[in-house]
Design a protein around this motif. Sequence first.
Motif, PDB file in Angstrom:
ATOM      1  N   SER A   3       3.649  15.606  -7.691  1.00 39.06           N
ATOM      2  CA  SER A   3       3.000  15.338  -6.414  1.00 39.06           C
ATOM      3  C   SER A   3       3.877  14.391  -5.627  1.00 39.06           C
ATOM      4  O   SER A   3       4.540  13.531  -6.184  1.00 39.06           O
ATOM      5  N   ILE A   4       3.881  14.579  -4.324  1.00 39.07           N
ATOM      6  CA  ILE A   4       4.700  13.759  -3.438  1.00 39.07           C
ATOM      7  C   ILE A   4       3.805  13.204  -2.352  1.00 39.07           C
ATOM      8  O   ILE A   4       3.048  13.947  -1.734  1.00 39.07           O
ATOM      9  N   ILE A   5       3.877  11.905  -2.130  1.00 38.72           N
ATOM     10  CA  ILE A   5       3.115  11.255  -1.076  1.00 38.72           C
ATOM     11  C   ILE A   5       4.111  10.735  -0.050  1.00 38.72           C
ATOM     12  O   ILE A   5       5.041  10.010  -0.390  1.00 38.72           O
ATOM     13  N   HIS A   6       3.933  11.138   1.199  1.00 34.60           N
ATOM     14  CA  HIS A   6       4.769  10.640   2.289  1.00 34.60           C
ATOM     15  C   HIS A   6       3.920   9.736   3.157  1.00 34.60           C
ATOM     16  O   HIS A   6       2.768  10.057   3.452  1.00 34.60           O
ATOM     17  N   THR A   7       4.471   8.612   3.550  1.00 32.60           N
ATOM     18  CA  THR A   7       3.743   7.707   4.434  1.00 32.60           C
ATOM     19  C   THR A   7       4.468   7.619   5.760  1.00 32.60           C
ATOM     20  O   THR A   7       5.695   7.607   5.812  1.00 32.60           O
ATOM     21  N   GLY A   8       3.701   7.572   6.817  1.00 37.92           N
ATOM     22  CA  GLY A   8       4.276   7.372   8.138  1.00 37.92           C
ATOM     23  C   GLY A   8       4.418   5.885   8.392  1.00 37.92           C
ATOM     24  O   GLY A   8       3.872   5.056   7.677  1.00 37.92           O
ATOM     25  N   SER A   9       5.156   5.538   9.402  1.00 36.20           N
ATOM     26  CA  SER A   9       5.285   4.125   9.744  1.00 36.20           C
ATOM     27  C   SER A   9       5.369   3.985  11.256  1.00 36.20           C
ATOM     28  O   SER A   9       5.854   4.875  11.942  1.00 36.20           O
ATOM     29  N   THR A  10       4.851   2.894  11.719  1.00 32.62           N
ATOM     30  CA  THR A  10       4.921   2.578  13.132  1.00 32.62           C
ATOM     31  C   THR A  10       5.331   1.131  13.273  1.00 32.62           C
ATOM     32  O   THR A  10       5.216   0.344  12.322  1.00 32.62           O
ATOM     33  N   GLN A  11       5.801   0.773  14.425  1.00 37.53           N
ATOM     34  CA  GLN A  11       6.170  -0.606  14.700  1.00 37.53           C
ATOM     35  C   GLN A  11       4.911  -1.350  15.129  1.00 37.53           C
ATOM     36  O   GLN A  11       4.303  -1.015  16.129  1.00 37.53           O
ATOM     37  N   PHE A  19       1.008  -1.367   3.319  1.00 40.51           N
ATOM     38  CA  PHE A  19       1.284  -1.328   1.888  1.00 40.51           C
ATOM     39  C   PHE A  19       1.056   0.083   1.354  1.00 40.51           C
ATOM     40  O   PHE A  19      -0.085   0.509   1.213  1.00 40.51           O
ATOM     41  N   PRO A  20       2.117   0.870   1.071  1.00 42.86           N
ATOM     42  CA  PRO A  20       1.938   2.137   0.353  1.00 42.86           C
ATOM     43  C   PRO A  20       2.147   1.877  -1.146  1.00 42.86           C
ATOM     44  O   PRO A  20       3.196   1.402  -1.567  1.00 42.86           O
ATOM     45  N   LEU A  21       1.139   2.140  -1.966  1.00 36.21           N
ATOM     46  CA  LEU A  21       1.203   1.821  -3.393  1.00 36.21           C
ATOM     47  C   LEU A  21       0.790   3.031  -4.217  1.00 36.21           C
ATOM     48  O   LEU A  21      -0.103   3.782  -3.824  1.00 36.21           O
ATOM     49  N   SER A  22       1.420   3.223  -5.373  1.00 43.23           N
ATOM     50  CA  SER A  22       1.011   4.306  -6.262  1.00 43.23           C
ATOM     51  C   SER A  22       1.075   3.818  -7.703  1.00 43.23           C
ATOM     52  O   SER A  22       1.869   2.940  -8.044  1.00 43.23           O
ATOM     53  N   PHE A  23       0.208   4.408  -8.529  1.00 40.00           N
ATOM     54  CA  PHE A  23       0.065   3.991  -9.920  1.00 40.00           C
ATOM     55  C   PHE A  23      -0.145   5.215 -10.787  1.00 40.00           C
ATOM     56  O   PHE A  23      -0.733   6.190 -10.347  1.00 40.00           O
ATOM     57  N   GLU A  24       0.313   5.127 -12.038  1.00 38.51           N
ATOM     58  CA  GLU A  24       0.073   6.205 -12.985  1.00 38.51           C
ATOM     59  C   GLU A  24      -0.706   5.662 -14.167  1.00 38.51           C
ATOM     60  O   GLU A  24      -0.379   4.591 -14.695  1.00 38.51           O
ATOM     61  N   GLY A  25      -1.748   6.391 -14.560  1.00 34.17           N
ATOM     62  CA  GLY A  25      -2.578   5.992 -15.694  1.00 34.17           C
ATOM     63  C   GLY A  25      -2.002   6.484 -17.001  1.00 34.17           C
ATOM     64  O   GLY A  25      -1.033   7.250 -17.036  1.00 34.17           O
ATOM     65  N   ILE A  33      -2.833   4.295  -2.921  1.00 41.15           N
ATOM     66  CA  ILE A  33      -3.611   3.589  -1.918  1.00 41.15           C
ATOM     67  C   ILE A  33      -2.646   3.169  -0.814  1.00 41.15           C
ATOM     68  O   ILE A  33      -1.560   2.668  -1.074  1.00 41.15           O
ATOM     69  N   LEU A  34      -3.037   3.470   0.405  1.00 39.96           N
ATOM     70  CA  LEU A  34      -2.262   3.100   1.579  1.00 39.96           C
ATOM     71  C   LEU A  34      -3.119   2.140   2.387  1.00 39.96           C
ATOM     72  O   LEU A  34      -4.228   2.477   2.785  1.00 39.96           O
ATOM     73  N   LEU A  35      -2.610   0.940   2.615  1.00 40.83           N
ATOM     74  CA  LEU A  35      -3.361  -0.086   3.322  1.00 40.83           C
ATOM     75  C   LEU A  35      -2.649  -0.490   4.599  1.00 40.83           C
ATOM     76  O   LEU A  35      -1.433  -0.707   4.589  1.00 40.83           O
ATOM     77  N   GLN A  36      -3.395  -0.586   5.674  1.00 42.09           N
ATOM     78  CA  GLN A  36      -2.914  -1.186   6.914  1.00 42.09           C
ATOM     79  C   GLN A  36      -3.860  -2.348   7.182  1.00 42.09           C
ATOM     80  O   GLN A  36      -5.042  -2.146   7.480  1.00 42.09           O
ATOM     81  N   HIS A  91      -8.616  -9.326  10.104  1.00 40.27           N
ATOM     82  CA  HIS A  91      -9.203  -8.859  11.365  1.00 40.27           C
ATOM     83  C   HIS A  91      -9.656  -7.411  11.276  1.00 40.27           C
ATOM     84  O   HIS A  91     -10.631  -7.018  11.902  1.00 40.27           O
ATOM     85  N   ASP A  92      -8.930  -6.605  10.490  1.00 43.84           N
ATOM     86  CA  ASP A  92      -9.266  -5.190  10.362  1.00 43.84           C
ATOM     87  C   ASP A  92      -8.545  -4.626   9.151  1.00 43.84           C
ATOM     88  O   ASP A  92      -7.534  -5.167   8.695  1.00 43.84           O
ATOM     89  N   ILE A  93      -9.068  -3.515   8.629  1.00 48.37           N
ATOM     90  CA  ILE A  93      -8.461  -2.845   7.473  1.00 48.37           C
ATOM     91  C   ILE A  93      -8.609  -1.336   7.644  1.00 48.37           C
ATOM     92  O   ILE A  93      -9.671  -0.864   8.054  1.00 48.37           O
ATOM     93  N   HIS A  94      -7.553  -0.620   7.377  1.00 48.39           N
ATOM     94  CA  HIS A  94      -7.567   0.840   7.350  1.00 48.39           C
ATOM     95  C   HIS A  94      -6.936   1.233   6.020  1.00 48.39           C
ATOM     96  O   HIS A  94      -5.865   0.744   5.664  1.00 48.39           O
ATOM     97  N   ALA A  95      -7.611   2.087   5.283  1.00 45.34           N
ATOM     98  CA  ALA A  95      -7.125   2.426   3.943  1.00 45.34           C
ATOM     99  C   ALA A  95      -7.361   3.888   3.628  1.00 45.34           C
ATOM    100  O   ALA A  95      -8.351   4.471   4.058  1.00 45.34           O
ATOM    101  N   ILE A  96      -6.436   4.458   2.867  1.00 46.56           N
ATOM    102  CA  ILE A  96      -6.585   5.798   2.303  1.00 46.56           C
ATOM    103  C   ILE A  96      -6.414   5.657   0.799  1.00 46.56           C
ATOM    104  O   ILE A  96      -5.462   5.035   0.333  1.00 46.56           O
ATOM    105  N   ILE A  97      -7.357   6.208   0.061  1.00 48.67           N
ATOM    106  CA  ILE A  97      -7.318   6.155  -1.390  1.00 48.67           C
ATOM    107  C   ILE A  97      -7.283   7.595  -1.887  1.00 48.67           C
ATOM    108  O   ILE A  97      -8.110   8.414  -1.484  1.00 48.67           O
ATOM    109  N   ALA A  98      -6.319   7.900  -2.750  1.00 44.14           N
ATOM    110  CA  ALA A  98      -6.201   9.246  -3.310  1.00 44.14           C
ATOM    111  C   ALA A  98      -6.065   9.135  -4.825  1.00 44.14           C
ATOM    112  O   ALA A  98      -5.482   8.182  -5.339  1.00 44.14           O
TER     113      ALA A  98
END
Length: 134
Positions: A3-11, A19-25, A33-36, A91-98
Amino acid sequence: MESIIHTGSTQGNASITLFPLSFEGHSGEQAMILLQIHAHPRDAATLRDESVSIVQHALLGSEGESWHRMDGVLKELNGLFKGFLASQAIHDIHAIIAFLDRDAALHVSHAGRGEAYLLRNGHATQITEYVKGK
């Protein structure tokens, strides 16, 4: 299964940390988990560390049905996020969990205005939906 996870980025400004993070069990399961986080970098790092601990222990380090573990993680993360927001540490949080489980089923959820897309054969499909007020 690869599996491949691509993250976008903005200024962003100095108060936004990505924070783009990945873990293996132990059983080959994968969690991402991708956190902004809109906060002072120190507070953002604290929230990141707490989020990582929840994902590693409650999702990858526990037993039970995949969907049940994912549901538990989402409840814990939402409680954590609400606590940080209520205390005004962030102030705010945006997250994607997969979560890619042993059966190769992909479970995806989000908090805030995070969006996830599945790219397959050159086509993108949005797999999360932002609902205002949710």
